[in-house]
Write a protein that holds these residues in place. Structure first.
Motif, PDB file in Angstrom:
ATOM      1  N   GLU A  25      -4.746   4.306  -8.732  1.00 30.25           N
ATOM      2  CA  GLU A  25      -3.497   4.448  -8.256  1.00 30.25           C
ATOM      3  C   GLU A  25      -3.074   3.091  -7.770  1.00 30.25           C
ATOM      4  OE1 GLU A  25      -3.676   8.963  -8.521  1.00 30.25           O
ATOM      5  OE2 GLU A  25      -5.047   7.165  -7.417  1.00 30.25           O
ATOM      6  N   ILE A  26      -2.093   2.366  -8.065  1.00 27.95           N
ATOM      7  CA  ILE A  26      -2.048   0.929  -7.545  1.00 27.95           C
ATOM      8  C   ILE A  26      -0.432   0.766  -7.368  1.00 27.95           C
ATOM      9  CG2 ILE A  26      -2.147  -0.115 -10.011  1.00 27.95           C
ATOM     10  CD1 ILE A  26      -4.152  -2.190  -8.686  1.00 27.95           C
ATOM     11  N   VAL A  27      -0.182  -0.308  -6.635  1.00 27.08           N
ATOM     12  CA  VAL A  27       0.984  -1.130  -6.552  1.00 27.08           C
ATOM     13  C   VAL A  27       0.488  -2.564  -6.755  1.00 27.08           C
ATOM     14  CG1 VAL A  27       3.185  -1.651  -5.424  1.00 27.08           C
ATOM     15  CG2 VAL A  27       2.025   0.728  -5.368  1.00 27.08           C
ATOM     16  N   PHE A  28       0.955  -3.358  -7.865  1.00 25.92           N
ATOM     17  CA  PHE A  28       0.749  -4.698  -7.762  1.00 25.92           C
ATOM     18  C   PHE A  28       1.623  -5.518  -7.112  1.00 25.92           C
ATOM     19  CE2 PHE A  28      -0.379  -2.574 -12.226  1.00 25.92           C
ATOM     20  CZ  PHE A  28      -1.778  -2.979 -12.106  1.00 25.92           C
ATOM     21  N   ASP A  29       0.915  -6.203  -6.605  1.00 29.75           N
ATOM     22  CA  ASP A  29       1.589  -7.228  -5.684  1.00 29.75           C
ATOM     23  C   ASP A  29       2.363  -8.199  -6.351  1.00 29.75           C
ATOM     24  OD1 ASP A  29       0.675  -6.028  -3.335  1.00 29.75           O
ATOM     25  OD2 ASP A  29      -1.337  -7.110  -3.334  1.00 29.75           O
ATOM     26  N   GLN A  30       1.902  -8.681  -7.635  1.00 31.52           N
ATOM     27  CA  GLN A  30       2.466  -9.488  -8.869  1.00 31.52           C
ATOM     28  C   GLN A  30       3.003  -8.882 -10.172  1.00 31.52           C
ATOM     29  OE1 GLN A  30       3.039 -12.408  -7.103  1.00 31.52           O
ATOM     30  NE2 GLN A  30       1.563 -12.412  -5.381  1.00 31.52           N
ATOM     31  N   HIS A  31       3.783  -9.543 -10.799  1.00 31.21           N
ATOM     32  CA  HIS A  31       4.159  -9.128 -12.217  1.00 31.21           C
ATOM     33  C   HIS A  31       2.809  -9.276 -12.711  1.00 31.21           C
ATOM     34  CE1 HIS A  31       8.038  -8.719 -10.783  1.00 31.21           C
ATOM     35  NE2 HIS A  31       8.326  -9.798 -10.543  1.00 31.21           N
ATOM     36  N   MET A  32       2.774  -8.238 -13.932  1.00 29.58           N
ATOM     37  CA  MET A  32       1.429  -8.175 -14.475  1.00 29.58           C
ATOM     38  C   MET A  32       1.585  -8.211 -16.246  1.00 29.58           C
ATOM     39  SD  MET A  32      -1.982  -6.108 -14.395  1.00 29.58           S
ATOM     40  CE  MET A  32      -2.511  -6.736 -12.763  1.00 29.58           C
ATOM     41  N   LEU A  33       1.352  -9.134 -16.686  1.00 31.54           N
ATOM     42  CA  LEU A  33       1.761  -9.176 -18.501  1.00 31.54           C
ATOM     43  C   LEU A  33       0.296  -8.828 -18.938  1.00 31.54           C
ATOM     44  CD1 LEU A  33       3.643  -9.886 -20.741  1.00 31.54           C
ATOM     45  CD2 LEU A  33       2.935 -11.905 -20.487  1.00 31.54           C
ATOM     46  N   ILE A  34       0.250  -7.875 -19.797  1.00 35.41           N
ATOM     47  CA  ILE A  34      -1.192  -7.480 -20.355  1.00 35.41           C
ATOM     48  C   ILE A  34      -0.646  -7.449 -21.941  1.00 35.41           C
ATOM     49  CG2 ILE A  34      -2.554  -5.313 -20.527  1.00 35.41           C
ATOM     50  CD1 ILE A  34      -1.592  -4.885 -17.747  1.00 35.41           C
ATOM     51  N   TRP A  35      -2.072  -7.749 -22.672  1.00 41.55           N
ATOM     52  CA  TRP A  35      -2.213  -7.688 -23.939  1.00 41.55           C
ATOM     53  C   TRP A  35      -3.266  -7.085 -24.518  1.00 41.55           C
ATOM     54  CZ3 TRP A  35      -5.226 -11.554 -27.401  1.00 41.55           C
ATOM     55  CH2 TRP A  35      -4.922 -11.101 -28.662  1.00 41.55           C
ATOM     56  N   TYR A 181       5.467  10.897  -4.322  1.00 39.84           N
ATOM     57  CA  TYR A 181       4.424  11.399  -3.776  1.00 39.84           C
ATOM     58  C   TYR A 181       3.223  11.622  -4.560  1.00 39.84           C
ATOM     59  CZ  TYR A 181       5.793  15.773  -6.247  1.00 39.84           C
ATOM     60  OH  TYR A 181       6.346  16.672  -7.031  1.00 39.84           O
ATOM     61  N   MET A 182       3.255  11.606  -5.835  1.00 42.81           N
ATOM     62  CA  MET A 182       2.085  11.821  -6.484  1.00 42.81           C
ATOM     63  C   MET A 182       1.319  10.535  -6.846  1.00 42.81           C
ATOM     64  SD  MET A 182       4.997  10.883  -8.401  1.00 42.81           S
ATOM     65  CE  MET A 182       5.720  12.434  -8.687  1.00 42.81           C
ATOM     66  N   PHE A 183       1.725   9.474  -6.178  1.00 43.80           N
ATOM     67  CA  PHE A 183       0.673   8.275  -6.095  1.00 43.80           C
ATOM     68  C   PHE A 183      -0.144   8.165  -4.893  1.00 43.80           C
ATOM     69  CE2 PHE A 183       4.853   7.228  -8.604  1.00 43.80           C
ATOM     70  CZ  PHE A 183       3.994   7.273  -9.928  1.00 43.80           C
ATOM     71  N   ASN A 184      -1.583   8.247  -5.073  1.00 41.85           N
ATOM     72  CA  ASN A 184      -2.456   8.167  -4.086  1.00 41.85           C
ATOM     73  C   ASN A 184      -2.520   6.741  -3.407  1.00 41.85           C
ATOM     74  OD1 ASN A 184      -4.439   8.958  -2.189  1.00 41.85           O
ATOM     75  ND2 ASN A 184      -6.125   8.990  -3.841  1.00 41.85           N
ATOM     76  N   MET A 185      -1.491   6.335  -2.592  1.00 41.43           N
ATOM     77  CA  MET A 185      -1.395   5.240  -1.715  1.00 41.43           C
ATOM     78  C   MET A 185      -1.927   5.243  -0.183  1.00 41.43           C
ATOM     79  SD  MET A 185       1.658   3.270  -3.739  1.00 41.43           S
ATOM     80  CE  MET A 185       2.754   4.594  -3.061  1.00 41.43           C
ATOM     81  N   PRO A 186      -2.348   4.231   0.290  1.00 40.58           N
ATOM     82  CA  PRO A 186      -2.554   4.315   1.684  1.00 40.58           C
ATOM     83  C   PRO A 186      -0.859   4.409   2.659  1.00 40.58           C
ATOM     84  CG  PRO A 186      -3.776   2.388   1.110  1.00 40.58           C
ATOM     85  CD  PRO A 186      -2.884   3.054  -0.277  1.00 40.58           C
ATOM     86  N   THR A 187      -0.845   5.036   3.540  1.00 42.83           N
ATOM     87  CA  THR A 187       0.325   5.659   4.291  1.00 42.83           C
ATOM     88  C   THR A 187       1.143   3.906   4.344  1.00 42.83           C
ATOM     89  OG1 THR A 187      -0.514   7.240   5.429  1.00 42.83           O
ATOM     90  CG2 THR A 187       1.487   6.379   6.248  1.00 42.83           C
ATOM     91  N   GLU A 188       0.098   2.999   4.874  1.00 48.92           N
ATOM     92  CA  GLU A 188       0.798   1.752   5.158  1.00 48.92           C
ATOM     93  C   GLU A 188       1.497   1.286   3.979  1.00 48.92           C
ATOM     94  OE1 GLU A 188      -2.741   2.085   7.625  1.00 48.92           O
ATOM     95  OE2 GLU A 188      -2.192   2.481   5.270  1.00 48.92           O
ATOM     96  N   PHE A 245      -4.930  12.995  -6.698  1.00 50.60           N
ATOM     97  CA  PHE A 245      -6.270  13.329  -6.266  1.00 50.60           C
ATOM     98  C   PHE A 245      -7.332  12.345  -6.593  1.00 50.60           C
ATOM     99  CE2 PHE A 245      -3.591  17.201  -6.134  1.00 50.60           C
ATOM    100  CZ  PHE A 245      -4.035  17.618  -4.514  1.00 50.60           C
ATOM    101  N   GLU A 246      -8.259  12.361  -5.835  1.00 49.07           N
ATOM    102  CA  GLU A 246      -9.423  11.341  -5.967  1.00 49.07           C
ATOM    103  C   GLU A 246     -10.339  11.698  -6.970  1.00 49.07           C
ATOM    104  OE1 GLU A 246      -9.873   8.623  -4.226  1.00 49.07           O
ATOM    105  OE2 GLU A 246      -8.504   8.653  -2.516  1.00 49.07           O
ATOM    106  N   ASN A 247     -10.465  12.806  -7.305  1.00 51.57           N
ATOM    107  CA  ASN A 247     -11.406  13.362  -8.150  1.00 51.57           C
ATOM    108  C   ASN A 247     -11.150  14.824  -8.520  1.00 51.57           C
ATOM    109  OD1 ASN A 247     -13.358  14.768  -6.311  1.00 51.57           O
ATOM    110  ND2 ASN A 247     -13.622  12.556  -5.656  1.00 51.57           N
ATOM    111  N   LEU A 248     -12.114  15.571  -9.512  1.00 51.98           N
ATOM    112  CA  LEU A 248     -11.685  16.680  -9.973  1.00 51.98           C
ATOM    113  C   LEU A 248     -12.269  17.636  -9.005  1.00 51.98           C
ATOM    114  CD1 LEU A 248     -10.706  18.639 -12.265  1.00 51.98           C
ATOM    115  CD2 LEU A 248     -12.964  18.355 -13.211  1.00 51.98           C
ATOM    116  N   SER A 249     -13.341  17.294  -8.297  1.00 56.00           N
ATOM    117  CA  SER A 249     -14.061  18.384  -7.485  1.00 56.00           C
ATOM    118  C   SER A 249     -12.923  18.542  -6.095  1.00 56.00           C
ATOM    119  CB  SER A 249     -15.489  18.011  -7.002  1.00 56.00           C
ATOM    120  OG  SER A 249     -15.371  16.540  -6.357  1.00 56.00           O
ATOM    121  N   HIS A 250     -12.873  17.274  -5.452  1.00 53.65           N
ATOM    122  CA  HIS A 250     -11.660  17.387  -4.568  1.00 53.65           C
ATOM    123  C   HIS A 250     -10.352  18.274  -5.067  1.00 53.65           C
ATOM    124  CE1 HIS A 250      -8.440  15.008  -2.209  1.00 53.65           C
ATOM    125  NE2 HIS A 250      -8.892  16.032  -1.224  1.00 53.65           N
ATOM    126  N   PHE A 251      -9.938  17.967  -5.938  1.00 54.20           N
ATOM    127  CA  PHE A 251      -8.664  18.636  -6.398  1.00 54.20           C
ATOM    128  C   PHE A 251      -8.988  20.169  -6.638  1.00 54.20           C
ATOM    129  CE2 PHE A 251      -6.650  20.347 -10.484  1.00 54.20           C
ATOM    130  CZ  PHE A 251      -5.432  20.812  -9.893  1.00 54.20           C
TER     131      PHE A 251
END
Length: 277
Positions: A25-35, A181-188, A245-251
């Motif tokens: 789960e991520i929020v990019f700080d910069q725009h990302m161009l991917i090939w 809410y489904m994105f696992n990000m820090p509260t900050e 969720f972090e992994n299958l066992s935690h879920f």
């Protein structure tokens, strides 16, 4: 997990994942161009789920929550060329221009499947990854500005994303959380994306939902997971990674604690009921 990244500069890299899959789960700080050179990626966002494969080129906007799952495909690793369109470089580029455009508050992923100009630009970087000498900064800047120029030529509305240098403004907390809410990000990070300090975010959250962020997030993720298992017939492993969720066992542990039975039992119950009918 076997992950190899070769960097030409901090903004340009060749990324390779050898294992079955990689999820974050991520929020990019910069725009990302991917090939895409090989492999597949699933990107889950609040508005839609995107699938990308060999030959695809896409632009992920900054400050946009996403769950990213990378897969190898056809015996080949997940391999991509990644170019960061940083705020610093974009400011330098747009300082030379007079651009008047409507700023879009929630930009979407842009897809450019097999576009010859972009593909040629990004493919031209491949030979440089084997160089032993450092890649010149001025050449890297030229390649990135070439990519920006191509994007502007093929997508007239791209300036609304690339020329927007504002930090997130204060937004309606309830609406934002119910969509993300489904994105696992820090509260900050939730606080930042809603335009709030951590202290203000927690205060506003308590006022809006009458509980703590962690309790509310877990409850809503489990309810979404239950729906996807019961109504969408998704596999537990897919549901786990698409609901934060972090992994299958935690879920599985959290699911059983909430509903009294593990996710696999729900699928078996549904299969048996269908068989009996």
């Amino acid at each position: 997990m076997e992950h190899i990244s070769k960097y030409l500069t901090p903004e340009i890299k060749l990324s390779c994942y050898e294992d079955k899959f990689f999820k974050s789960e991520i929020v990019f700080d910069q725009h990302m161009l991917i090939w895409f050179i090989s492999g597949e990626t699933k990107i889950v966002q609040a508005e839609a789920t995107h699938h990308f494969k060999t030959g695809d080129i896409f632009l992920i906007p900054r400050n946009k929550p996403a769950t990213i799952i990378n897969y190898p495909k056809d015996g080949l690793p997940h391999k991509t060329v990644v170019m960061l369109l940083t705020t610093k470089i974009l400011r330098s580029f747009y300082n030379r221009l007079e651009v008047k455009t409507e700023i879009i508050p929630v930009p979407r992923i842009r897809s450019f499947h097999h576009h010859p100009l972009l593909e040629s630009c990004l493919a031209s970087l491949i030979p440089y990854f084997d160089l032993k000498d450092p890649f010149p900064d001025n050449l890297a800047f030229l390649k990135i500005t070439e990519a920006i120029s191509i994007l502007r030529s093929i997508d007239p509305k791209i300036d609304s994303m690339l020329a927007n240098f504002d930090d997130p403004h204060k937004v309606d907390l309830i609406s934002f959380m119910e969509k993300n809410y489904m994105f696992n990000m820090p509260t900050e990070k939730f606080g930042y994306l809603t335009g709030r300090s951590l202290t203000t975010f927690k205060r506003d959250f308590k006022k809006a939902f009458n509980t703590t962020p962690q309790k509310w997030l877990t409850q809503n993720r489990l309810e979404l997971a239950h729906y996807q298992l019961a109504e969408r017939n998704k596999k537990p492993v897919d549901v786990c990674y698409e609901t934060g969720f972090e992994n299958l066992s935690h879920f599985s542990f959290a699911f059983k604690k909430q509903f009294g039975y593990p996710p696999t039992d729900l699928l078996e119950q549904k299969a048996n009921s269908q068989y009996l009918t």
